[in-house]
Scaffold this motif. Structure first.
Motif, PDB file in Angstrom:
ATOM      1  N   ALA A 110       0.833  -1.198   0.000  1.00 25.56           N
ATOM      2  CA  ALA A 110       0.000   0.000   0.000  1.00 25.56           C
ATOM      3  C   ALA A 110       0.871   1.253   0.000  1.00 25.56           C
ATOM      4  CB  ALA A 110      -0.918  -0.002   1.224  1.00 25.56           C
ATOM      5  N   PRO A 111       0.352   2.392  -0.487  1.00 24.21           N
ATOM      6  CA  PRO A 111       1.133   3.639  -0.495  1.00 24.21           C
ATOM      7  C   PRO A 111       1.632   3.996   0.899  1.00 24.21           C
ATOM      8  CG  PRO A 111      -0.850   3.884  -1.817  1.00 24.21           C
ATOM      9  CD  PRO A 111      -0.968   2.560  -1.126  1.00 24.21           C
ATOM     10  N   GLY A 112       2.898   4.408   0.976  1.00 20.56           N
ATOM     11  CA  GLY A 112       3.500   4.771   2.250  1.00 20.56           C
ATOM     12  C   GLY A 112       4.210   3.638   2.941  1.00 20.56           C
ATOM     13  N   GLN A 113       3.960   2.395   2.524  1.00 16.71           N
ATOM     14  CA  GLN A 113       4.604   1.236   3.136  1.00 16.71           C
ATOM     15  C   GLN A 113       5.962   0.958   2.482  1.00 16.71           C
ATOM     16  OE1 GLN A 113       3.313  -0.774   5.765  1.00 16.71           O
ATOM     17  NE2 GLN A 113       1.993   1.020   5.932  1.00 16.71           N
ATOM     18  N   VAL A 114       6.899   0.443   3.280  1.00 22.40           N
ATOM     19  CA  VAL A 114       8.178  -0.013   2.743  1.00 22.40           C
ATOM     20  C   VAL A 114       7.932  -1.345   2.053  1.00 22.40           C
ATOM     21  CG1 VAL A 114      10.526  -0.727   3.283  1.00 22.40           C
ATOM     22  CG2 VAL A 114       9.506   1.220   4.479  1.00 22.40           C
ATOM     23  N   ILE A 115       8.144  -1.382   0.756  1.00 28.23           N
ATOM     24  CA  ILE A 115       7.790  -2.545  -0.063  1.00 28.23           C
ATOM     25  C   ILE A 115       8.974  -3.495  -0.159  1.00 28.23           C
ATOM     26  CG2 ILE A 115       7.023  -3.268  -2.365  1.00 28.23           C
ATOM     27  CD1 ILE A 115       5.882  -0.438  -2.685  1.00 28.23           C
ATOM     28  N   PRO A 116       8.745  -4.795  -0.033  1.00 22.07           N
ATOM     29  CA  PRO A 116       9.822  -5.757  -0.321  1.00 22.07           C
ATOM     30  C   PRO A 116      10.294  -5.563  -1.754  1.00 22.07           C
ATOM     31  CG  PRO A 116       8.004  -6.840   0.817  1.00 22.07           C
ATOM     32  CD  PRO A 116       7.523  -5.468   0.469  1.00 22.07           C
ATOM     33  N   ILE A 117      11.594  -5.585  -1.950  1.00 19.90           N
ATOM     34  CA  ILE A 117      12.136  -5.322  -3.284  1.00 19.90           C
ATOM     35  C   ILE A 117      11.597  -6.321  -4.307  1.00 19.90           C
ATOM     36  CG2 ILE A 117      14.280  -5.269  -4.625  1.00 19.90           C
ATOM     37  CD1 ILE A 117      15.672  -4.146  -2.168  1.00 19.90           C
ATOM     38  N   GLY A 118      11.365  -7.540  -3.882  1.00 18.18           N
ATOM     39  CA  GLY A 118      10.828  -8.536  -4.809  1.00 18.18           C
ATOM     40  C   GLY A 118       9.401  -8.257  -5.248  1.00 18.18           C
ATOM     41  N   ILE A 175      25.065  11.741 -13.376  1.00 14.78           N
ATOM     42  CA  ILE A 175      24.740  10.709 -12.389  1.00 14.78           C
ATOM     43  C   ILE A 175      25.714  10.803 -11.223  1.00 14.78           C
ATOM     44  CG2 ILE A 175      24.544   8.242 -11.962  1.00 14.78           C
ATOM     45  CD1 ILE A 175      23.765   7.869 -14.869  1.00 14.78           C
ATOM     46  N   GLN A 176      25.196  10.860 -10.032  1.00  9.61           N
ATOM     47  CA  GLN A 176      26.039  10.939  -8.839  1.00  9.61           C
ATOM     48  C   GLN A 176      26.553   9.575  -8.412  1.00  9.61           C
ATOM     49  OE1 GLN A 176      23.987  11.773  -5.151  1.00  9.61           O
ATOM     50  NE2 GLN A 176      25.656  13.078  -4.422  1.00  9.61           N
ATOM     51  N   GLN A 177      25.663   8.577  -8.398  1.00  9.88           N
ATOM     52  CA  GLN A 177      26.053   7.258  -7.891  1.00  9.88           C
ATOM     53  C   GLN A 177      25.052   6.205  -8.382  1.00  9.88           C
ATOM     54  OE1 GLN A 177      26.075   6.861  -3.579  1.00  9.88           O
ATOM     55  NE2 GLN A 177      28.030   5.756  -3.636  1.00  9.88           N
ATOM     56  N   VAL A 178      25.557   4.988  -8.634  1.00  6.62           N
ATOM     57  CA  VAL A 178      24.717   3.841  -8.996  1.00  6.62           C
ATOM     58  C   VAL A 178      25.099   2.695  -8.073  1.00  6.62           C
ATOM     59  CG1 VAL A 178      24.006   2.241 -10.816  1.00  6.62           C
ATOM     60  CG2 VAL A 178      24.662   4.595 -11.409  1.00  6.62           C
ATOM     61  N   ARG A 179      24.091   2.067  -7.451  1.00  9.97           N
ATOM     62  CA  ARG A 179      24.383   0.963  -6.523  1.00  9.97           C
ATOM     63  C   ARG A 179      23.288  -0.100  -6.607  1.00  9.97           C
ATOM     64  NH1 ARG A 179      22.605   6.146  -5.620  1.00  9.97           N
ATOM     65  NH2 ARG A 179      23.053   6.862  -3.528  1.00  9.97           N
ATOM     66  N   LEU A 180      23.643  -1.269  -6.109  1.00  9.23           N
ATOM     67  CA  LEU A 180      22.703  -2.388  -6.063  1.00  9.23           C
ATOM     68  C   LEU A 180      22.277  -2.580  -4.605  1.00  9.23           C
ATOM     69  CD1 LEU A 180      21.447  -4.608  -7.919  1.00  9.23           C
ATOM     70  CD2 LEU A 180      23.237  -6.133  -7.030  1.00  9.23           C
ATOM     71  N   ILE A 181      20.973  -2.593  -4.374  1.00 13.10           N
ATOM     72  CA  ILE A 181      20.420  -2.765  -3.031  1.00 13.10           C
ATOM     73  C   ILE A 181      19.543  -4.004  -3.026  1.00 13.10           C
ATOM     74  CG2 ILE A 181      18.907  -1.768  -1.274  1.00 13.10           C
ATOM     75  CD1 ILE A 181      19.797   0.965  -2.104  1.00 13.10           C
ATOM     76  N   GLU A 182      19.674  -4.822  -1.999  1.00 15.38           N
ATOM     77  CA  GLU A 182      18.875  -6.043  -1.933  1.00 15.38           C
ATOM     78  C   GLU A 182      18.394  -6.304  -0.510  1.00 15.38           C
ATOM     79  OE1 GLU A 182      21.906  -9.731  -1.317  1.00 15.38           O
ATOM     80  OE2 GLU A 182      21.849  -8.885  -3.355  1.00 15.38           O
ATOM     81  N   ASP A 183      17.287  -7.052  -0.435  1.00 10.78           N
ATOM     82  CA  ASP A 183      16.774  -7.555   0.836  1.00 10.78           C
ATOM     83  C   ASP A 183      16.509  -9.044   0.675  1.00 10.78           C
ATOM     84  OD1 ASP A 183      14.484  -7.718  -0.669  1.00 10.78           O
ATOM     85  OD2 ASP A 183      13.328  -6.248   0.494  1.00 10.78           O
ATOM     86  N   GLU A 184      15.798  -9.663   1.604  1.00 13.48           N
ATOM     87  CA  GLU A 184      15.573 -11.108   1.536  1.00 13.48           C
ATOM     88  C   GLU A 184      14.654 -11.504   0.394  1.00 13.48           C
ATOM     89  OE1 GLU A 184      12.822  -9.165   4.501  1.00 13.48           O
ATOM     90  OE2 GLU A 184      14.988  -9.208   4.110  1.00 13.48           O
ATOM     91  N   SER A 185      13.939 -10.517  -0.217  1.00 11.41           N
ATOM     92  CA  SER A 185      12.995 -10.863  -1.284  1.00 11.41           C
ATOM     93  C   SER A 185      13.549 -10.626  -2.683  1.00 11.41           C
ATOM     94  CB  SER A 185      11.697 -10.057  -1.122  1.00 11.41           C
ATOM     95  OG  SER A 185      11.937  -8.674  -1.312  1.00 11.41           O
ATOM     96  N   GLY A 186      14.617  -9.830  -2.825  1.00 15.68           N
ATOM     97  CA  GLY A 186      15.157  -9.556  -4.147  1.00 15.68           C
ATOM     98  C   GLY A 186      16.153  -8.417  -4.113  1.00 15.68           C
ATOM     99  N   GLN A 187      16.522  -7.926  -5.316  1.00 21.39           N
ATOM    100  CA  GLN A 187      17.477  -6.835  -5.425  1.00 21.39           C
ATOM    101  C   GLN A 187      17.086  -5.928  -6.581  1.00 21.39           C
ATOM    102  OE1 GLN A 187      21.205  -8.860  -6.057  1.00 21.39           O
ATOM    103  NE2 GLN A 187      20.763  -9.349  -8.205  1.00 21.39           N
ATOM    104  N   THR A 188      17.578  -4.676  -6.527  1.00 23.88           N
ATOM    105  CA  THR A 188      17.265  -3.716  -7.579  1.00 23.88           C
ATOM    106  C   THR A 188      18.362  -2.665  -7.657  1.00 23.88           C
ATOM    107  OG1 THR A 188      15.547  -2.239  -8.468  1.00 23.88           O
ATOM    108  CG2 THR A 188      15.950  -2.140  -6.103  1.00 23.88           C
ATOM    109  N   LYS A 189      18.468  -2.039  -8.819  1.00 25.04           N
ATOM    110  CA  LYS A 189      19.451  -0.983  -9.017  1.00 25.04           C
ATOM    111  C   LYS A 189      18.867   0.354  -8.576  1.00 25.04           C
ATOM    112  CE  LYS A 189      20.330   0.713 -13.096  1.00 25.04           C
ATOM    113  NZ  LYS A 189      20.803   0.900 -14.484  1.00 25.04           N
ATOM    114  N   VAL A 190      19.677   1.144  -7.868  1.00 28.80           N
ATOM    115  CA  VAL A 190      19.250   2.456  -7.389  1.00 28.80           C
ATOM    116  C   VAL A 190      20.198   3.504  -7.956  1.00 28.80           C
ATOM    117  CG1 VAL A 190      18.863   3.924  -5.385  1.00 28.80           C
ATOM    118  CG2 VAL A 190      18.301   1.498  -5.264  1.00 28.80           C
TER     119      VAL A 190
END
Length: 298
Positions: free
Chosen positions: A197-205, A232-247
């Motif tokens: 839902a809007p405002g919630q921290v969503i699992p990356i997956g 572009i200032q910075q590119v990084r990969l962020i992941e949690d237990e459900s998946g990963q994504t580029k930021v």
């Protein structure tokens, strides 16, 4: 023959004048002393009119600090006190009118907002009957055993979902059960719905299934890449237990630098698609929080 008429001494006008002259004060040369400042006394009519003027409402206006003509000190004190009381009453009345207008304006605004919200819910009810504001609480349609099971599952979900009360979750579960879903199916559906839902921290997956532009995620930085553009200032990969994504963060966004291995929580990031894969970008409206920064004791 006796007479009842009393006789008295008749004094002529000249004798009276001589008597007054004898009584008059004379100076050393024998001339009569005449007072240069005669004593003036108000007539009965003047004294009466002065009292009337002093007590009339029109007679006490704009007296300021001057003495009131025809009034004693006691009367002046009463008049001054009356003026002060009238001034206080006037000020209280004005403040009361202003407070009353402000309260009426707030009440009208609140009532109009309520009417607009009900109108929106009525329109939404044409698509989703559960959104009808006049629809009774679906929990009233459940049996006692069903309601007990719904409340138990709502308690369990409330421990996993931040920002949602047990009552709101139980109502959502009851709506799905009334529509014909099993309790377990309702639990899975409500959990996914509220988790994204809007405002919630969503699992990356779950990012791919979110149908909106702005999202919030939390995870750990696992990899940094060199930027291929000066914008572009910075590119990084962020992941949690459900998946990963580029930021990606842009120089114009002015966001803080992230270090490899640290945990980060991002809110208000823009969701993008690139080569069929979902990614997020930090904008000037995004907020970045580092939960573990500054915890020197660890």
């Amino acid at each position: 023959m006796s007479s009842n008429n009393a006789s008295g001494k008749v004094v002529s006008v000249d004798e009276q004048a001589l008597k007054q002259a004898d009584e008059a004060e004379v100076d050393a040369d024998g001339f009569e002393v005449v007072e240069e400042t005669p004593k003036l006394r108000a007539t009965v009519e003047q004294e009466t009119q002065a009292k009337v003027d002093a007590n009339h409402p029109d007679g006490i206006k704009e007296t300021n600090k001057e003495r009131i003509q025809g009034a004693t000190l006691e009367q002046e004190e009463r008049i001054r006190a009356r003026e002060a009381e009238l001034e206080r009453i006037s000020v209280r009345a004005e403040v009361s009118r202003q407070d009353g207008r402000a309260k009426r304006a707030r009440d009208i605004a609140a009532e109009r907002s309520k009417e607009r919200r009900r109108g929106f819910q009525k329109r939404a009810a044409s698509v989703d009957p559960m959104a009808d504001p006049e629809r009774p609480d679906p929990r009233e349609e459940l049996s006692q055993d069903e309601l007990a099971s719904v409340n138990e599952q709502a308690k369990r979900l409330s421990e996993k979902l931040d920002g949602w009360t047990r009552a709101a979750i139980s109502r959502r579960l009851a709506e799905r059960v009334v529509e014909g879903a099993s309790l377990m199916s309702a639990v899975v559906g409500v959990h996914e719905e509220l988790q994204t839902a809007p405002g919630q921290v969503i699992p990356i997956g779950k990012l791919e299934g979110v149908n909106r532009k702005e999202v919030s995620i939390s995870g750990r930085v696992t990899q940094l890449w060199d930027a291929d553009s000066p914008a572009i200032q910075q590119v990084r990969l962020i992941e949690d237990e459900s998946g990963q994504t580029k930021v990606t963060s842009w120089v114009a966004s002015n966001q803080p630098q992230m270090e490899e291995g640290e945990r980060v929580c991002i809110r208000g990031a823009a969701k993008n698609w690139y080569n069929g894969r979902v990614s997020v970008a930090l904008t000037g409206w995004s907020t970045v929080h580092f939960p573990e920064r500054g915890r020197w004791w660890e």
